[in-house]
Scaffold this active site. Structure first.
Site, PDB file in Angstrom:
ATOM      1  N   TYR A 270      -1.518  10.764  15.899  1.00  0.00           N
ATOM      2  CA  TYR A 270      -0.586   9.949  15.123  1.00  0.00           C
ATOM      3  C   TYR A 270       0.048   8.870  15.997  1.00  0.00           C
ATOM      4  O   TYR A 270       0.126   7.699  15.591  1.00  0.00           O
ATOM      5  CB  TYR A 270       0.500  10.849  14.529  1.00  0.00           C
ATOM      6  CG  TYR A 270       1.563  10.102  13.762  1.00  0.00           C
ATOM      7  CD1 TYR A 270       1.319   9.639  12.471  1.00  0.00           C
ATOM      8  CD2 TYR A 270       2.816   9.863  14.328  1.00  0.00           C
ATOM      9  CE1 TYR A 270       2.288   8.955  11.765  1.00  0.00           C
ATOM     10  CE2 TYR A 270       3.795   9.179  13.627  1.00  0.00           C
ATOM     11  CZ  TYR A 270       3.525   8.725  12.353  1.00  0.00           C
ATOM     12  OH  TYR A 270       4.485   8.035  11.658  1.00  0.00           O
TER      13      TYR A 270
ATOM     14  N   THR B  74       0.854  -1.189   0.000  1.00  0.00           N
ATOM     15  CA  THR B  74       0.000   0.000   0.000  1.00  0.00           C
ATOM     16  C   THR B  74       0.888   1.238   0.000  1.00  0.00           C
ATOM     17  O   THR B  74       1.940   1.273   0.644  1.00  0.00           O
ATOM     18  CB  THR B  74      -0.934   0.028   1.224  1.00  0.00           C
ATOM     19  OG1 THR B  74      -0.162   0.162   2.428  1.00  0.00           O
ATOM     20  CG2 THR B  74      -1.769  -1.252   1.307  1.00  0.00           C
ATOM     21  N   GLY B  75       0.470   2.255  -0.752  1.00  0.00           N
ATOM     22  CA  GLY B  75       1.273   3.471  -0.839  1.00  0.00           C
ATOM     23  C   GLY B  75       2.622   3.237  -1.488  1.00  0.00           C
ATOM     24  O   GLY B  75       3.612   3.890  -1.147  1.00  0.00           O
TER      25      GLY B  75
ATOM     26  N   GLY C  40       8.190   7.254  -1.628  1.00  0.00           N
ATOM     27  CA  GLY C  40       8.831   7.051  -0.339  1.00  0.00           C
ATOM     28  C   GLY C  40       9.325   5.640  -0.079  1.00  0.00           C
ATOM     29  O   GLY C  40       9.835   4.948  -0.964  1.00  0.00           O
TER      30      GLY C  40
ATOM     31  N   GLY D  21      -7.677 -14.727   3.947  1.00  0.00           N
ATOM     32  CA  GLY D  21      -7.907 -16.051   3.383  1.00  0.00           C
ATOM     33  C   GLY D  21      -6.889 -16.392   2.313  1.00  0.00           C
ATOM     34  O   GLY D  21      -6.343 -17.507   2.272  1.00  0.00           O
TER      35      GLY D  21
ATOM     36  N   ASN E 202       3.689   4.032  -4.312  1.00  0.00           N
ATOM     37  CA  ASN E 202       4.023   4.967  -5.388  1.00  0.00           C
ATOM     38  C   ASN E 202       5.104   5.977  -5.002  1.00  0.00           C
ATOM     39  O   ASN E 202       5.601   6.711  -5.855  1.00  0.00           O
ATOM     40  CB  ASN E 202       2.779   5.727  -5.835  1.00  0.00           C
ATOM     41  CG  ASN E 202       2.201   6.572  -4.714  1.00  0.00           C
ATOM     42  OD1 ASN E 202       1.724   6.026  -3.717  1.00  0.00           O
ATOM     43  ND2 ASN E 202       2.235   7.878  -4.848  1.00  0.00           N
TER      44      ASN E 202
END
Length: 308
Positions: A192, A40-41, A45, A154, A43
């Site tokens: 955070y 995830t993310g 960093g 699963g 794209n």
């Protein structure tokens, strides 16, 4: 003489800053041919650097990203750097539960394997709300990944041995969870910290629930990284942080090393539920190892995302 003292002071300062930014690199060269990785993310960093490293090892890499244009550009760059054409993106907005469910439905229809799930995407300290009225930090950093992981669990079991790696932060130690107000959204930094503590508890409970089922879970603190999280703030803050990050923070490539280590190393196989930083296990504060709190958070999260 004054000039000499100045030079010495400058050199000492440089060496201290250099030492503060020293981190271990993952030296494991294990191949991942035939394996499928979801990040995830991925794209930008740490996520992007992780994607490059795992694609170089032969993995099929899928990045989940809400910005399609950025995802396309990232995929092109990852392919070029890794020399692996088996890299693609799928649209995913972790601030929207419907998007997560649609993503998982599509993923399960298209992909027959999921060997490594890397819950990398995250929101910094911002006072904002998700589409489902969760505080942005808690909603994206914890609840979004909680729902995503559960809906894909699963497939992870079917592809066992598999791994789930969730990025957290050592700032978890500055807060404790308040079950009367899990959706706390008053002081951005504390919000955070609570979301990062939730990541730690989530990893521990996931490890307990999947024990003996071939799924291992790891929480990773990547270090303080020169990533693009400041884009959510004012121009003055971004300029200030650019200077601070240059001086004290580590590059994204270095920040990805512990994530890569937990994804490929055989030495972590017996440490499911563990917390890692700098390519080695790290100690958690005693309150962050409370299995009762971890279980309670899991059950509360199931209710919040309407999974129970």
């Amino acid at each position: 003489m004054y000039l000499l003292y100045t030079v010495i002071a400058g050199l000492v300062s440089y060496l201290i800053l250099k030492w503060m930014k020293m981190r271990r690199y993952c030296t494991d060269v294990k191949r991942l041919d035939g394996k499928t990785v979801l990040i995830t993310g991925g794209n930008s960093g740490i996520g992007k650097e992780t994607a490059v490293a795992l694609a170089m090892r032969g993995a099929r890499v899928i990045i989940g990203c809400r910005d399609v244009d950025k995802a396309r550009k990232a995929v092109k760059d990852i392919k070029a750097r890794s020399h692996n054409v088996n890299v693609l993106y799928m649209e995913l907005d972790l601030a929207n539960m419907r998007s997560i469910r649609e993503f998982c439905t599509s993923f399960l229809q298209k992909e027959k394997r999921l060997d490594i799930l890397i819950n990398n995407a995250g929101m910094p300290s911002v006072l904002d709300w998700t589409d489902d009225n969760f505080s942005m930090c808690f909603g994206v950093n914890h609840l979004g990944h909680f729902l995503l992981t559960n809906l894909l669990l699963g497939r992870l079991k079917e592809t066992a041995p598999s791994r789930v790696i969730t990025l957290t932060c050592e700032n978890y130690k500055y807060q404790k969870l308040d079950f009367q107000d899990l959706n706390y959204n008053l002081l951005p930094f504390f919000t955070y910290c609570r979301s990062k503590l939730a990541n730690v508890y989530f990893t521990q409970e996931l490890a307990r629930m999947t024990e003996g089922k071939g799924v291992s879970a790891y929480a990773v603190h990547p270090g303080y990284v020169q990533s693009g999280w400041t884009c959510h703030y004012s121009i003055l803050f971004r300029i200030l942080m650019k200077v601070i990050m240059f001086m004290f923070f580590i590059p994204c490539e270095m920040g990805a090393q512990t994530v890569i280590y937990c994804a490929v190393s055989d030495t972590v196989a017996g440490s499911s539920g563990g917390y890692f930083t700098d390519c080695r296990p790290a100690r958690l504060r005693p309150f962050a190892k409370d299995s009762g709190v971890a279980k309670k958070l899991w059950e509360a999260s199931e209710r919040l995302v309407k999974l129970a």
